[in-house]
Design a protein around this motif. Sequence first.
Motif, PDB file in Angstrom:
ATOM      1  N   THR A   1      -0.490  -5.343  11.481  1.00 37.28           N
ATOM      2  CA  THR A   1      -0.114  -4.532  10.323  1.00 37.28           C
ATOM      3  C   THR A   1       1.339  -4.764   9.928  1.00 37.28           C
ATOM      4  O   THR A   1       1.673  -4.848   8.730  1.00 37.28           O
ATOM      5  CB  THR A   1      -0.353  -3.040  10.619  1.00 37.28           C
ATOM      6  OG1 THR A   1      -1.739  -2.825  10.908  1.00 37.28           O
ATOM      7  CG2 THR A   1       0.047  -2.181   9.427  1.00 37.28           C
TER       8      THR A   1
ATOM      9  N   LEU B   1       3.491  -9.298   2.701  1.00 36.88           N
ATOM     10  CA  LEU B   1       3.086  -8.857   1.365  1.00 36.88           C
ATOM     11  C   LEU B   1       4.242  -8.156   0.649  1.00 36.88           C
ATOM     12  O   LEU B   1       4.438  -8.338  -0.565  1.00 36.88           O
ATOM     13  CB  LEU B   1       1.879  -7.919   1.468  1.00 36.88           C
ATOM     14  CG  LEU B   1       0.558  -8.590   1.852  1.00 36.88           C
ATOM     15  CD1 LEU B   1      -0.530  -7.553   2.061  1.00 36.88           C
ATOM     16  CD2 LEU B   1       0.121  -9.588   0.786  1.00 36.88           C
TER      17      LEU B   1
ATOM     18  N   ILE C   1      -3.485  -3.276  -5.127  1.00 33.21           N
ATOM     19  CA  ILE C   1      -3.331  -2.699  -3.793  1.00 33.21           C
ATOM     20  C   ILE C   1      -2.927  -1.231  -3.879  1.00 33.21           C
ATOM     21  O   ILE C   1      -3.445  -0.382  -3.148  1.00 33.21           O
ATOM     22  CB  ILE C   1      -2.295  -3.511  -2.985  1.00 33.21           C
ATOM     23  CG1 ILE C   1      -2.882  -4.874  -2.605  1.00 33.21           C
ATOM     24  CG2 ILE C   1      -1.872  -2.751  -1.732  1.00 33.21           C
ATOM     25  CD1 ILE C   1      -1.937  -5.749  -1.835  1.00 33.21           C
TER      26      ILE C   1
ATOM     27  N   VAL D   1      -3.900  -3.983   6.014  1.00 28.83           N
ATOM     28  CA  VAL D   1      -3.167  -3.859   4.756  1.00 28.83           C
ATOM     29  C   VAL D   1      -3.067  -2.381   4.388  1.00 28.83           C
ATOM     30  O   VAL D   1      -4.066  -1.744   4.047  1.00 28.83           O
ATOM     31  CB  VAL D   1      -3.865  -4.641   3.625  1.00 28.83           C
ATOM     32  CG1 VAL D   1      -3.129  -4.435   2.306  1.00 28.83           C
ATOM     33  CG2 VAL D   1      -3.929  -6.122   3.979  1.00 28.83           C
ATOM     34  N   GLN D   2      -1.852  -1.838   4.486  1.00 27.91           N
ATOM     35  CA  GLN D   2      -1.602  -0.430   4.180  1.00 27.91           C
ATOM     36  C   GLN D   2      -0.645  -0.345   2.984  1.00 27.91           C
ATOM     37  O   GLN D   2       0.522  -0.737   3.090  1.00 27.91           O
ATOM     38  CB  GLN D   2      -0.979   0.263   5.396  1.00 27.91           C
ATOM     39  CG  GLN D   2      -1.901   0.373   6.598  1.00 27.91           C
ATOM     40  CD  GLN D   2      -2.994   1.409   6.386  1.00 27.91           C
ATOM     41  OE1 GLN D   2      -2.864   2.308   5.571  1.00 27.91           O
ATOM     42  NE2 GLN D   2      -4.082   1.275   7.128  1.00 27.91           N
TER      43      GLN D   2
ATOM     44  N   ALA E   1       1.518  -8.215   8.221  1.00 26.54           N
ATOM     45  CA  ALA E   1       0.945  -8.166   6.876  1.00 26.54           C
ATOM     46  C   ALA E   1       1.843  -7.389   5.918  1.00 26.54           C
ATOM     47  O   ALA E   1       2.063  -7.809   4.772  1.00 26.54           O
ATOM     48  CB  ALA E   1      -0.446  -7.529   6.922  1.00 26.54           C
ATOM     49  N   SER E   2       2.375  -6.275   6.372  1.00 27.96           N
ATOM     50  CA  SER E   2       3.243  -5.459   5.516  1.00 27.96           C
ATOM     51  C   SER E   2       4.521  -6.214   5.166  1.00 27.96           C
ATOM     52  O   SER E   2       4.990  -6.160   4.017  1.00 27.96           O
ATOM     53  CB  SER E   2       3.583  -4.136   6.221  1.00 27.96           C
ATOM     54  OG  SER E   2       2.417  -3.394   6.501  1.00 27.96           O
TER      55      SER E   2
ATOM     56  N   ILE F   1       3.495  -1.325   2.614  1.00 27.04           N
ATOM     57  CA  ILE F   1       3.918  -2.415   1.728  1.00 27.04           C
ATOM     58  C   ILE F   1       4.991  -1.931   0.756  1.00 27.04           C
ATOM     59  O   ILE F   1       5.973  -2.621   0.492  1.00 27.04           O
ATOM     60  CB  ILE F   1       2.707  -2.996   0.977  1.00 27.04           C
ATOM     61  CG1 ILE F   1       1.755  -3.688   1.964  1.00 27.04           C
ATOM     62  CG2 ILE F   1       3.151  -3.979  -0.106  1.00 27.04           C
ATOM     63  CD1 ILE F   1       0.444  -4.116   1.355  1.00 27.04           C
TER      64      ILE F   1
END
Length: 310
Positions: free
Chosen positions: A99, A106, A125, A160-161, A102-103, A165
């Motif tokens: 996480t 992105l 998103i 993906v949160q 990904a954060s 992000i």
Amino acid sequence: MKNNHSKSSSPAQQRTRGEKVYNIFNIVFFLVVTFICVYPFYYLLINSISNNNLSAAGAIRWLPAGIHLGNYKEVFGLEGLPQAALVSLARTVIGTVLTVIASAYLGFMFTQQQMWHRSFWYRFIIVTMYFTAGIIPMFITMKNYGLTNNFWVYILPVIVQPFNIILVKTFIESIPKSLQEAAEMDGAGTFTVFGKIILPMCTPILATVAIFTAVGQWNSFQDTLIYMTDSKLYSLQYLLYTYINQANSLAASVKASGGSAVNAAAMATQQTPTSIRMTVSVIVVLPILFIYPFFQRFFVKGMMLGAVKG
């Protein structure tokens, strides 16, 4: 002489009476707030190590009495607990790492003007924060993907949160653009800029994302309830949740397995529903309590810097 004396006086002596009263009020107020926050954890701890009969009667409020560690011995000996603890630890570590990565990536990409349809994907998103399909469609989706009774159902849906992000994106926008432009002039590509320029400067906000994610992963039990029927994949939180709900019957079974008690000392350490609830609650809370202080300084700095652009 009078002027020299006034110049040499300490700041505390220069404060007005109103400022001193305000400072005293502040100290007392925050001491009360601290006590209100800390006492519930202290109450759980002293009741989990005290005489079980006194604890069940509500007699343990300030100091432990009849201290023993039998409750922890019994709870740690419950069936399936080591496996559940391993599952929770694995999902917390793996889920947090993925996480955060990904954060970070992105959040970085959404600050890059050259990203293909950047505004569309960012809005796509963000809109997921406001709309959700509900439990049943989510279960059907996970089942069609083959993720029911699968460890990865704990990880993949939450990598993906949107909130994370947004935090990272806002933080990166506060970093001077000249750093990236200088690196690009020296021939650095997107991945080089991200890995060697942006990522090292994002430690505070990434620590914030990490603590959010780790606490969420460690405390989660609803996904186990919905997606899991295989007891080998039960998380610690779900297993302890079931033990708390079954505390009365569990205490009776533990008591029966221990044989008949013939003295007061044995009675004092026999499991009760209250002792099981207290002990299980301490086991659930302690890991996060130990980890959080190490992230606190990054957590505060990350939230403050990520909250305001510029």
